[in-house]
Design a protein around this motif. Structure first.
Motif, PDB file in Angstrom:
ATOM      1  N   HIS A 170       0.859  -1.179   0.000  1.00 14.44           N
ATOM      2  CA  HIS A 170       0.000   0.000   0.000  1.00 14.44           C
ATOM      3  C   HIS A 170       0.891   1.223   0.000  1.00 14.44           C
ATOM      4  O   HIS A 170       2.062   1.140   0.358  1.00 14.44           O
ATOM      5  CB  HIS A 170      -0.921   0.011   1.222  1.00 14.44           C
ATOM      6  N   ALA A 171       0.341   2.347  -0.425  1.00 12.63           N
ATOM      7  CA  ALA A 171       1.123   3.592  -0.374  1.00 12.63           C
ATOM      8  C   ALA A 171       0.247   4.754   0.063  1.00 12.63           C
ATOM      9  O   ALA A 171       0.409   5.281   1.151  1.00 12.63           O
ATOM     10  CB  ALA A 171       1.787   3.879  -1.720  1.00 12.63           C
ATOM     11  N   CYS A 172      -0.744   5.157  -0.775  1.00 19.00           N
ATOM     12  CA  CYS A 172      -1.483   6.392  -0.461  1.00 19.00           C
ATOM     13  C   CYS A 172      -2.563   6.171   0.597  1.00 19.00           C
ATOM     14  O   CYS A 172      -2.953   7.100   1.281  1.00 19.00           O
ATOM     15  CB  CYS A 172      -2.116   6.952  -1.732  1.00 19.00           C
ATOM     16  N   THR A 173      -3.059   4.977   0.726  1.00 19.34           N
ATOM     17  CA  THR A 173      -4.170   4.594   1.610  1.00 19.34           C
ATOM     18  C   THR A 173      -5.465   5.372   1.377  1.00 19.34           C
ATOM     19  O   THR A 173      -6.333   5.384   2.231  1.00 19.34           O
ATOM     20  CB  THR A 173      -3.810   4.665   3.122  1.00 19.34           C
TER      21      THR A 173
ATOM     22  N   GLY B  61      -7.045   5.324  -2.096  1.00 16.86           N
ATOM     23  CA  GLY B  61      -7.690   4.953  -3.351  1.00 16.86           C
ATOM     24  C   GLY B  61      -7.213   5.653  -4.607  1.00 16.86           C
ATOM     25  O   GLY B  61      -7.915   5.633  -5.611  1.00 16.86           O
ATOM     26  N   THR B  62      -6.017   6.256  -4.572  1.00 13.29           N
ATOM     27  CA  THR B  62      -5.581   6.978  -5.770  1.00 13.29           C
ATOM     28  C   THR B  62      -4.345   6.411  -6.456  1.00 13.29           C
ATOM     29  O   THR B  62      -4.142   6.679  -7.628  1.00 13.29           O
ATOM     30  CB  THR B  62      -5.299   8.465  -5.461  1.00 13.29           C
ATOM     31  N   CYS B  63      -3.504   5.655  -5.748  1.00 16.90           N
ATOM     32  CA  CYS B  63      -2.224   5.261  -6.364  1.00 16.90           C
ATOM     33  C   CYS B  63      -2.250   3.885  -7.010  1.00 16.90           C
ATOM     34  O   CYS B  63      -1.461   3.601  -7.901  1.00 16.90           O
ATOM     35  CB  CYS B  63      -1.097   5.330  -5.333  1.00 16.90           C
ATOM     36  N   GLY B  64      -3.146   3.014  -6.569  1.00 18.42           N
ATOM     37  CA  GLY B  64      -3.257   1.690  -7.185  1.00 18.42           C
ATOM     38  C   GLY B  64      -2.308   0.638  -6.616  1.00 18.42           C
ATOM     39  O   GLY B  64      -2.368  -0.525  -6.999  1.00 18.42           O
ATOM     40  N   THR B  65      -1.443   1.033  -5.688  1.00 15.98           N
ATOM     41  CA  THR B  65      -0.463   0.085  -5.139  1.00 15.98           C
ATOM     42  C   THR B  65      -1.126  -1.123  -4.473  1.00 15.98           C
ATOM     43  O   THR B  65      -0.587  -2.224  -4.488  1.00 15.98           O
ATOM     44  CB  THR B  65       0.418   0.799  -4.090  1.00 15.98           C
ATOM     45  N   CYS B  66      -2.297  -0.904  -3.866  1.00 16.98           N
ATOM     46  CA  CYS B  66      -2.914  -1.958  -3.053  1.00 16.98           C
ATOM     47  C   CYS B  66      -3.883  -2.842  -3.839  1.00 16.98           C
ATOM     48  O   CYS B  66      -4.652  -3.593  -3.249  1.00 16.98           O
ATOM     49  CB  CYS B  66      -3.660  -1.314  -1.888  1.00 16.98           C
TER      50      CYS B  66
ATOM     51  N   LEU C 134      -9.320  -1.947  -4.841  1.00 20.31           N
ATOM     52  CA  LEU C 134      -8.258  -1.245  -4.105  1.00 20.31           C
ATOM     53  C   LEU C 134      -8.590  -1.468  -2.632  1.00 20.31           C
ATOM     54  O   LEU C 134      -9.538  -0.879  -2.106  1.00 20.31           O
ATOM     55  CB  LEU C 134      -8.239   0.239  -4.463  1.00 20.31           C
TER      56      LEU C 134
ATOM     57  N   CYS D 208      -7.386  -0.579   0.083  1.00 20.07           N
ATOM     58  CA  CYS D 208      -7.278   0.492   1.090  1.00 20.07           C
ATOM     59  C   CYS D 208      -8.594   1.251   1.239  1.00 20.07           C
ATOM     60  O   CYS D 208      -8.771   1.989   2.198  1.00 20.07           O
ATOM     61  CB  CYS D 208      -6.147   1.449   0.757  1.00 20.07           C
TER      62      CYS D 208
HETATM   63 FE1  FES Z   1      -3.034   3.742  -2.936  1.00 16.28          FE
HETATM   64 FE2  FES Z   1      -4.711   1.849  -2.116  1.00 16.28          FE
HETATM   65  S1  FES Z   1      -2.820   2.363  -1.296  1.00 16.28           S
HETATM   66  S2  FES Z   1      -4.833   3.038  -3.880  1.00 16.28           S
END
Ligand code: FES
Length: 333
Positions: free
Chosen positions: A35-38, A40-45, A75, A77
């Motif tokens: 996870h990164a942004c937590t 819903g915007t970065c897509g990492t999760c 996502l 997060c």
């Molecule tokens: Fe960035 Fe979920 S952590 S979209």
């Protein structure tokens, strides 16, 4: 209402309330998922929901495409369970990096100082120690029901005291509306943590490049201090880019460390002003200093632009993505 989430391929079973995100439930049980942004915007999760119903929450249409939604991706997060779930995640923990469950904490403001124009250092005394890796961040509860991410600049050796660096942004609810106006020593704050995959990798022994701009210095400072507390053992070069000389906060700290150690080099840089040191943006100076960067490991933290340009400079110098760790500072307002 509480549902059960099974996380594949490890098979862990985790309770998750309907008003809780899948990621939050996993992190609190010590199951670490990317996870990164937590928010819903970065897509990492992004993860695959193999079975069960989820509410996709506030997932950005750019981070989670229509076609991916149709294929059962979420996502996690922002996704919340509406039934028991089976989730397939990428449970990838790097060697030597600890997994610390997310917990809630209460903190009291121990000190709050303006250390550079529009930058404040906030030191919190917590009710109990937080376990974390140098590089990770916390979420502060901000008046009005918001949460904001801030990287930890202190080290896990004293997990009861957390140092954060906050940059003011115009009309930001957390900064202008709080940390730079009403917040004061002695006030109580609630927070949770630790979050993030941007963690110091102690087992990677190559020379380290730490590349930060502005308050992106915070997680890098945690790494430097952590290495220092453990007697050096890594060769570290820190670049800190800011617009003007007054922005070089903690300069004395890094200059002292450079003077008393044989493993640390400090390279401050001004992007706007001329001075008796170096001027230019971090990516440009890096390109100048390292026509070849292979054999290093790099950690980058700054605005998305700075991170993208620094990545480019490193890759041009033949450093591969597997040797580069990055943290984008989304505007925290
Ligand atoms: Fe960035 Fe979920 S952590 S979209």
């Amino acid at each position: 209402v509480t549902h059960t989430i099974r996380v594949e391929p490890i098979g862990a079973e985790i309770p998750c309330r309907e008003d809780q995100t899948v990621l939050d439930a996993c992190l609190r049980e010590g199951v670490w998922l990317p996870h990164a942004c937590t928010h819903g915007t970065c897509g990492t999760c992004k993860a695959q929901i193999l079975d069960g119903e989820v509410d996709l929450g506030d997932a950005s249409p750019y981070a989670l495409l229509e076609s991916e939604r149709d294929d059962g991706a979420a996502l996690i997060c922002v996704a919340q369970p509406r039934s028991d779930l089976v989730v397939e995640g990428e449970v990838d923990v790097d060697e030597g990096v600890g997994v610390h469950p997310v917990r809630d904490f209460r903190g009291r403001v121990d000190s709050l100082d303006e250390v550079a124009p529009d930058v404040r250092r906030l030191v919190l005394a917590l009710d109990r120690p937080m376990m974390f890796n140098p590089g990770q961040y916390v979420l502060l509860d901000v008046p009005g029901g918001h949460q904001r991410p801030y990287s930890i600049a202190s080290t896990p050796s004293n997990g009861k005291v957390i140092e954060l660096h906050l940059k003011r942004s115009d009309n930001g609810v957390a900064t202008d509306g709080w940390v730079f106006s009403t917040l004061d020593v002695g006030h109580e704050i609630t927070l949770s943590g630790p979050y993030g995959r941007f963690s110091f990798r102690p087992l990677r022994t190559q020379p380290i490049l730490l590349l930060g701009s502005g308050t992106g210095l915070a997680p890098l400072k945690s790494m430097v201090r952590h290495i220092d507390e453990n007697g050096g053992g890594h060769h570290v070069t820190l670049y800190h880019g800011v617009p003007t000389e007054a922005g070089l906060y903690d300069r004395e700290f890094f200059e002292d460390l450079e003077a008393r150690s044989d493993w640390f080099t400090y390279r401050p840089a001004l992007s706007r002003d001329d001075w008796n040191g170096r001027s230019g943006r971090v990516p440009a100076l890096l390109a100048e200093d390292y026509p070849r960067a292979g054999g290093h490991v790099a950690y980058i933290c700054g605005s998305p632009d700075m991170v993208a340009d620094t990545m480019k400079a490193l890759m041009k110098a033949r450093l591969f993505p597997r040797d580069i760790y990055r943290e984008d500072f989304f505007d925290s307002a």
